[in-house]
Design a protein around this motif. Sequence first.
Motif, PDB file in Angstrom:
ATOM      1  N   PHE A 143       1.252  -1.302  -0.043  1.00 32.13           N
ATOM      2  CA  PHE A 143      -0.513   0.086   0.184  1.00 32.13           C
ATOM      3  C   PHE A 143       0.636   0.755   0.295  1.00 32.13           C
ATOM      4  CE2 PHE A 143      -3.179  -2.491   2.522  1.00 32.13           C
ATOM      5  CZ  PHE A 143      -3.812  -3.176   1.754  1.00 32.13           C
ATOM      6  N   GLY A 144       0.070   2.776  -0.282  1.00 32.44           N
ATOM      7  CA  GLY A 144       0.947   3.992  -0.382  1.00 32.44           C
ATOM      8  C   GLY A 144       0.134   4.661   0.587  1.00 32.44           C
ATOM      9  N   ALA A 145       0.308   5.481   1.499  1.00 31.82           N
ATOM     10  CA  ALA A 145      -0.690   5.885   2.230  1.00 31.82           C
ATOM     11  C   ALA A 145      -0.070   6.908   2.839  1.00 31.82           C
ATOM     12  CB  ALA A 145       0.121   4.990   4.012  1.00 31.82           C
ATOM     13  N   SER A 146      -0.828   8.428   3.967  1.00 33.23           N
ATOM     14  CA  SER A 146      -0.579   9.533   4.300  1.00 33.23           C
ATOM     15  C   SER A 146      -0.886   9.521   5.299  1.00 33.23           C
ATOM     16  CB  SER A 146      -0.607  10.563   2.899  1.00 33.23           C
ATOM     17  OG  SER A 146      -1.704  10.693   3.195  1.00 33.23           O
ATOM     18  N   LEU A 147      -0.418  10.525   6.324  1.00 32.45           N
ATOM     19  CA  LEU A 147      -0.755  10.893   7.593  1.00 32.45           C
ATOM     20  C   LEU A 147      -1.820  12.068   7.969  1.00 32.45           C
ATOM     21  CD1 LEU A 147      -1.018   9.452  10.768  1.00 32.45           C
ATOM     22  CD2 LEU A 147       1.020  10.551  10.906  1.00 32.45           C
ATOM     23  N   GLN A 148      -2.772  11.939   7.756  1.00 28.10           N
ATOM     24  CA  GLN A 148      -3.741  13.180   7.599  1.00 28.10           C
ATOM     25  C   GLN A 148      -4.410  13.686   9.155  1.00 28.10           C
ATOM     26  OE1 GLN A 148      -3.729  15.255   4.744  1.00 28.10           O
ATOM     27  NE2 GLN A 148      -2.489  13.460   4.267  1.00 28.10           N
ATOM     28  N   HIS A 149      -4.723  15.023   9.800  1.00 25.61           N
ATOM     29  CA  HIS A 149      -5.089  15.467  10.721  1.00 25.61           C
ATOM     30  C   HIS A 149      -6.183  16.637  10.357  1.00 25.61           C
ATOM     31  CE1 HIS A 149      -0.949  14.460  11.479  1.00 25.61           C
ATOM     32  NE2 HIS A 149      -1.612  13.654  12.558  1.00 25.61           N
ATOM     33  N   TYR A 150      -7.695  16.088  10.574  1.00 22.61           N
ATOM     34  CA  TYR A 150      -8.581  16.868  10.171  1.00 22.61           C
ATOM     35  C   TYR A 150      -9.330  17.056  11.305  1.00 22.61           C
ATOM     36  CZ  TYR A 150      -7.681  17.098   5.005  1.00 22.61           C
ATOM     37  OH  TYR A 150      -7.577  16.989   3.497  1.00 22.61           O
ATOM     38  N   ASN A 151      -8.837  16.404  12.857  1.00 22.52           N
ATOM     39  CA  ASN A 151      -9.385  16.099  13.883  1.00 22.52           C
ATOM     40  C   ASN A 151      -8.860  17.513  14.397  1.00 22.52           C
ATOM     41  OD1 ASN A 151      -6.940  14.946  13.352  1.00 22.52           O
ATOM     42  ND2 ASN A 151      -6.596  15.532  15.501  1.00 22.52           N
ATOM     43  N   PRO A 152      -9.632  18.754  14.975  1.00 19.52           N
ATOM     44  CA  PRO A 152     -10.946  17.783  15.663  1.00 19.52           C
ATOM     45  C   PRO A 152     -12.273  18.656  14.986  1.00 19.52           C
ATOM     46  CG  PRO A 152     -10.158  20.104  16.738  1.00 19.52           C
ATOM     47  CD  PRO A 152      -8.971  19.860  16.044  1.00 19.52           C
ATOM     48  N   LEU A 153     -11.638  18.847  13.411  1.00 25.51           N
ATOM     49  CA  LEU A 153     -12.707  19.389  12.790  1.00 25.51           C
ATOM     50  C   LEU A 153     -13.894  18.434  12.774  1.00 25.51           C
ATOM     51  CD1 LEU A 153     -14.058  22.013  10.833  1.00 25.51           C
ATOM     52  CD2 LEU A 153     -12.731  20.448   9.392  1.00 25.51           C
ATOM     53  N   ILE A 154     -13.933  16.898  13.201  1.00 27.59           N
ATOM     54  CA  ILE A 154     -14.827  15.709  12.072  1.00 27.59           C
ATOM     55  C   ILE A 154     -15.029  15.051  13.285  1.00 27.59           C
ATOM     56  CG2 ILE A 154     -13.332  16.745   9.827  1.00 27.59           C
ATOM     57  CD1 ILE A 154     -11.987  13.664  10.518  1.00 27.59           C
ATOM     58  N   ASP A 155     -14.740  15.824  13.932  1.00 30.10           N
ATOM     59  CA  ASP A 155     -14.938  14.047  14.863  1.00 30.10           C
ATOM     60  C   ASP A 155     -15.806  14.144  16.287  1.00 30.10           C
ATOM     61  OD1 ASP A 155     -12.214  15.002  15.837  1.00 30.10           O
ATOM     62  OD2 ASP A 155     -11.762  15.424  17.370  1.00 30.10           O
ATOM     63  N   GLU A 156     -16.637  15.504  15.745  1.00 31.80           N
ATOM     64  CA  GLU A 156     -18.557  14.912  16.260  1.00 31.80           C
ATOM     65  C   GLU A 156     -19.119  14.289  15.820  1.00 31.80           C
ATOM     66  OE1 GLU A 156     -21.768  17.812  17.836  1.00 31.80           O
ATOM     67  OE2 GLU A 156     -19.682  18.500  17.339  1.00 31.80           O
ATOM     68  N   GLU A 157     -19.250  14.545  14.044  1.00 34.49           N
ATOM     69  CA  GLU A 157     -19.614  13.700  12.963  1.00 34.49           C
ATOM     70  C   GLU A 157     -19.147  12.767  12.846  1.00 34.49           C
ATOM     71  OE1 GLU A 157     -23.131  13.279  11.072  1.00 34.49           O
ATOM     72  OE2 GLU A 157     -22.578  15.855  11.327  1.00 34.49           O
ATOM     73  N   ILE A 158     -18.308  12.557  13.102  1.00 34.53           N
ATOM     74  CA  ILE A 158     -17.431  10.584  13.333  1.00 34.53           C
ATOM     75  C   ILE A 158     -17.972  10.016  14.095  1.00 34.53           C
ATOM     76  CG2 ILE A 158     -15.595  10.008  13.600  1.00 34.53           C
ATOM     77  CD1 ILE A 158     -13.884  11.187  11.426  1.00 34.53           C
ATOM     78  N   SER A 159     -18.123  10.844  15.474  1.00 37.40           N
ATOM     79  CA  SER A 159     -18.698   9.960  17.059  1.00 37.40           C
ATOM     80  C   SER A 159     -19.876   9.487  16.238  1.00 37.40           C
ATOM     81  CB  SER A 159     -18.064  11.028  18.601  1.00 37.40           C
ATOM     82  OG  SER A 159     -16.576  10.862  17.968  1.00 37.40           O
ATOM     83  N   LYS A 160     -20.844  10.611  15.816  1.00 38.46           N
ATOM     84  CA  LYS A 160     -22.262  10.197  15.656  1.00 38.46           C
ATOM     85  C   LYS A 160     -22.455   8.903  14.790  1.00 38.46           C
ATOM     86  CE  LYS A 160     -23.407  14.437  14.817  1.00 38.46           C
ATOM     87  NZ  LYS A 160     -24.573  15.583  14.850  1.00 38.46           N
ATOM     88  N   ILE A 164     -19.124   5.948  18.525  1.00 44.16           N
ATOM     89  CA  ILE A 164     -17.524   5.962  19.002  1.00 44.16           C
ATOM     90  C   ILE A 164     -17.279   6.541  20.331  1.00 44.16           C
ATOM     91  CG2 ILE A 164     -14.678   7.072  19.263  1.00 44.16           C
ATOM     92  CD1 ILE A 164     -16.087   5.648  16.621  1.00 44.16           C
ATOM     93  N   ASP A 165     -16.519   5.150  21.529  1.00 49.53           N
ATOM     94  CA  ASP A 165     -16.385   6.234  22.520  1.00 49.53           C
ATOM     95  C   ASP A 165     -16.363   7.529  23.232  1.00 49.53           C
ATOM     96  OD1 ASP A 165     -15.920   5.817  25.539  1.00 49.53           O
ATOM     97  OD2 ASP A 165     -15.876   3.759  25.550  1.00 49.53           O
ATOM     98  N   PRO A 166     -17.242   8.590  23.444  1.00 50.40           N
ATOM     99  CA  PRO A 166     -16.974   9.569  24.205  1.00 50.40           C
ATOM    100  C   PRO A 166     -15.537   9.549  24.650  1.00 50.40           C
ATOM    101  CG  PRO A 166     -19.299   9.210  25.309  1.00 50.40           C
ATOM    102  CD  PRO A 166     -18.184   7.705  24.210  1.00 50.40           C
ATOM    103  N   SER A 167     -14.819   9.031  25.145  1.00 46.82           N
ATOM    104  CA  SER A 167     -13.507   8.897  25.671  1.00 46.82           C
ATOM    105  C   SER A 167     -12.528   8.608  24.876  1.00 46.82           C
ATOM    106  CB  SER A 167     -13.335   8.253  27.065  1.00 46.82           C
ATOM    107  OG  SER A 167     -13.702   6.431  26.708  1.00 46.82           O
ATOM    108  N   TRP A 168     -13.056   8.165  24.037  1.00 47.89           N
ATOM    109  CA  TRP A 168     -11.825   8.224  22.742  1.00 47.89           C
ATOM    110  C   TRP A 168     -10.779   9.850  21.516  1.00 47.89           C
ATOM    111  CZ3 TRP A 168     -12.729   3.123  19.396  1.00 47.89           C
ATOM    112  CH2 TRP A 168     -12.333   1.704  20.153  1.00 47.89           C
ATOM    113  N   LYS A 169     -10.577   9.674  21.917  1.00 50.75           N
ATOM    114  CA  LYS A 169      -9.649  11.310  21.763  1.00 50.75           C
ATOM    115  C   LYS A 169      -9.075  11.009  19.999  1.00 50.75           C
ATOM    116  CE  LYS A 169      -6.652  15.125  21.786  1.00 50.75           C
ATOM    117  NZ  LYS A 169      -5.289  15.599  22.619  1.00 50.75           N
TER     118      LYS A 169
END
Length: 199
Positions: A143-160, A164-169
């Motif tokens: 595979f080819g991969a990259s590392l991205q950091h769109y958090n915390p912008l997307i955190d709430e919608e992903i959790s819903k 996702i466990d609310p204690s996970w960051k």
Amino acid sequence: MENLKKIIKDRRSYYQIAGKSPISDKEIKELIDFAVLHTPSPFNSQSTRIVLLLNEHHKRLWDIVKKELEGLISTEKFPATKEKIENCFEAGYGTVLFYEDQSVVKTLQNNYPTFRDNFPIWSEHASAMHQYAIWLLLEKAGFGASLQHYNPLIDEEISKSWKIDPSWKLIAQMPFGIPITEPNEKVFAPIQNRSIIFE
């Protein structure tokens, strides 16, 4: 030893990837589980949590990213951002989400108050080691991969979306797929400024 050195050298950020896989989904999960089991963590805290998104789940993640960014970026600039997300990340086969369980961090803070301020930092270190281990294993698998950091912008919608466990960051996102172009040239700073030995 030479094989390990080659994998470390070959691991690069690939931004042009295709939604194909050289191995089965089961084998991808086995690679990730191997890394989670054998990557070290401070005080053996094992605070890292991994969410693997494939197929429509993978696509849904990057739709969330686009939706959140659309509300922040100007109308003139958003098409370029949308194109980058669709061609570089969403076009891949899957995405690994890296989380740190804050309930584990808080337990360690309570149990070892002398090191209280260090545990959030050490938790980030644990996540970084998991990111690197999984990145190397994905590279080795083709595979080819990259590392991205769109958090915390997307955190709430992903959790819903994935309950996702609310204690996970959320710490980072790693889209991956078959590389379709070579990575950008890597420029190295002088090694003598970065690695010192006293004999």
